[in-house]
Design a protein around this motif. Structure first.
Motif, PDB file in Angstrom:
ATOM      1  N   GLN B 267       0.830  -1.213   0.000  1.00  0.00           N
ATOM      2  CA  GLN B 267       0.000   0.000   0.000  1.00  0.00           C
ATOM      3  C   GLN B 267       0.859   1.255   0.000  1.00  0.00           C
ATOM      4  N   ILE B 269       3.186   1.860  -2.035  1.00  0.00           N
ATOM      5  CA  ILE B 269       3.331   2.254  -3.444  1.00  0.00           C
ATOM      6  C   ILE B 269       2.270   3.299  -3.777  1.00  0.00           C
ATOM      7  N   LEU B 270       1.085   3.081  -3.216  1.00  0.00           N
ATOM      8  CA  LEU B 270      -0.017   4.011  -3.463  1.00  0.00           C
ATOM      9  C   LEU B 270       0.138   5.289  -2.643  1.00  0.00           C
ATOM     10  N   THR B 271       0.317   5.135  -1.330  1.00  0.00           N
ATOM     11  CA  THR B 271       0.338   6.347  -0.496  1.00  0.00           C
ATOM     12  C   THR B 271       1.514   7.251  -0.890  1.00  0.00           C
ATOM     13  N   ASN B 272       2.618   6.661  -1.326  1.00  0.00           N
ATOM     14  CA  ASN B 272       3.751   7.488  -1.760  1.00  0.00           C
ATOM     15  C   ASN B 272       3.755   7.748  -3.262  1.00  0.00           C
ATOM     16  N   ARG B 273       2.725   7.298  -3.980  1.00  0.00           N
ATOM     17  CA  ARG B 273       2.673   7.484  -5.444  1.00  0.00           C
ATOM     18  C   ARG B 273       4.011   7.095  -6.063  1.00  0.00           C
ATOM     19  N   MET B 274       4.432   5.864  -5.770  1.00  0.00           N
ATOM     20  CA  MET B 274       5.728   5.392  -6.249  1.00  0.00           C
ATOM     21  C   MET B 274       5.611   4.756  -7.620  1.00  0.00           C
TER      22      MET B 274
END
Lengths: 338, 338
Positions: B267, B269-274
């Motif tokens: 998750q 990846i999403l919260t950090n817009r990776m």
């Protein structure tokens, strides 16, 4: 001035969120200052991102402050205006929050957007022709970039975002495969939205079983995946991903309550030379005009038929939000306030 | 014609790979046909990707066939030529495999590349100025794209790929932080390669502890991660990733034997817009000339001082390869064949 009912975040969830985390208050709407507009909300939008704001921890956005009106998108009508750009009766989209009225500085760029209801019903500006639709558009067009003949899978396919992903993918000549919960949602996805196939995840207890169903629904493998849920659906898709597959990470609702859910096979990112990208649509305002134009056209022509679950009255918002987190809604979850 | 000793894959690993999976044979080198070249190998390259080829399962490459000479990069000297483009004594790089001699069709594009040893020792064409160096260059320059002042972390930092990643990142004004196994490797990474910091993963038993060490080594968070190992290092880096961080997935050696190792916090990846991207360098031949030019210059000027672990004699290759998989090598693992 009218009385205003508001819902504030009263406490942060310990593990699962509950309706008891919210509190209903009644206040007076303040007198307008110069430049301000009073908006009467017709609909409040409930969206999965709100669950993240309830937590204190690091996320992409500031946590929702305790004791303040919950953040949320709204559509409504100008009730009173002290701003020459707005007149009583104008239909507007904004971020009015979980309340019946909001006072908005009409001069703040982007705070309100006037819309026409001649082609598109007002409520759809919170769904297919609003933030969820643009979210679908960005992830599909800018991250997945499907080519004709490729296969795109989307989870929560009957939802506000997922339904648009599939219709936009079909318009680009791709095969669209949905994952949704229950036979009725799957029927809507294939029959009304025109997806090529839809898998009922409730018929599958683990990633292996779901992956087998994906194999049948995607005979050419998976080239793009639009991720709204996380958990075993992500694992199942990774097991079917083709070389150079792209994953747009939009939501991971399955892990929003409590413990994060691991990704079981990260090595497949390497062996399949995949690209995974997380995004939030509010950081890509440059695509909104192009996306809204296409989405408005698809809704106007009937190619995209959005479904809505409408709860009645502000007081129903907390329970309706719990329903959304547990997948009990069918399509875009709204609260009707008038 | 000389006798040729060869190592073939004799059996596939059940779980952990072992030297017993290989078998040493002695054969005759065949007489050359028109256009062919006989190359005497001076060095054989041992690389982590070979572990993947030992398995039967789906990977980015065909499995290594049983009973055939193991695939591998080689540098050597033309011993005999029936091709006007090559003369006895030419130094050449190729994919000669785990054997002392190879017969090569000199007219096949890319099969052999002539190199000069005036600035760069022959063995480095298998390391810093060869496939591992270009791997570092592609992942860093094309996926991580570091900006000056950003922080780049690389695992297996003392290895052939990792050492080049750090030096290339420093050249671009980034902070370079390595992760390596043991004090001696960490000393090399900071003192000889010029990384800003290096973390000895052997001092940390879990991702939380490693993540705390990363916090100290990366006060501004992590903007780019070059992944060579997987497992707890990946988890620890995700916990320190900044918004819009990029991960170049190059290798996941920690999971090559046996069970895959889950990613604990997808998750983020999403919260950090990776953005996470897997790649293999042989699919990006267009960057090789530019990459090799920069790497050759860095080695020639002494800014990149590659380390090598050299095993003696073809018969030592299987055990040296096991050592590589377990991190017992220090720098580029080679087998000297002359």
């Amino acid at each position: 001035m009218p009385k205003n009912r508001q819902i504030v975040l009263d406490s942060r969830p310990q593990g699962e969120a509950s309706a008891a985390n919210f509190k209903l208050l009644t206040t007076d709407t303040p007198a307008l200052a110069d430049g301000q507009v009073l908006v009467r909300h017709h609909y409040l939008s409930l969206d999965p991102y709100m669950r993240g704001r309830m937590n204190e921890g690091k996320s992409y956005a500031q946590p929702q402050p305790l004791g303040q009106v919950m953040i949320g998108g709204t559509v409504g009508e100008v009730a009173e205006s002290r701003n020459p750009k707005y007149a009583a009766g104008d239909k507007v989209v904004g971020m009015g929050g979980w309340q019946e009225y909001s006072v908005v500085d009409g001069n703040q760029p982007g705070a309100l957007r006037k819309v026409s209801t001649s082609q598109v019903p007002l409520s759809h500006y919170l769904g297919a022709v609003g933030m969820p639709g643009v979210t679908a558009w960005y992830g599909l067009v800018k991250i997945i970039e499907p080519k004709a003949g490729q296969t795109v899978v989307v989870s929560a396919a009957s939802g506000a975002v997922g339904s648009a992903v599939g219709v936009l993918a079909k318009k680009r000549g791709a095969r669209a495969v949905g994952v949704a919960g229950g036979a009725e949602k799957c029927r809507y996805v294939t029959e009304e939205l025109g997806f090529d196939a839809c898998i009922d995840y409730k018929q599958h207890k683990d990633a292996q079983s779901l992956s087998q169903a994906l194999k049948e629904a995607c005979p050419g493998g998976v080239d793009g995946y639009f991720e709204n849920v996380g958990g075993i659906v992500l694992d199942a898709v990774l097991l079917r991903a083709n070389s150079f597959a792209r994953i747009a990470m939009c939501g991971m609702i399955s892990g929003y309550d409590g413990k994060p859910i691991p990704m079981q096979y990260p090595q497949l990112i390497l062996t399949n030379r995949m690209r995974i990208e997380g995004f939030i649509v509010s950081e890509h305002m440059e695509v909104w005009p192009e996306a809204l134009a296409e989405l408005g056209q698809l809704v106007g022509s009937g190619e995209l038929k959005p479904r809505e679950s409408v709860a009645q009255g502000l007081e129903s918002a907390p329970e309706a939000f719990m329903g959304l987190l547990r997948g009990r809604n069918f399509g875009k979850q709204l609260v009707k306030l008038v």
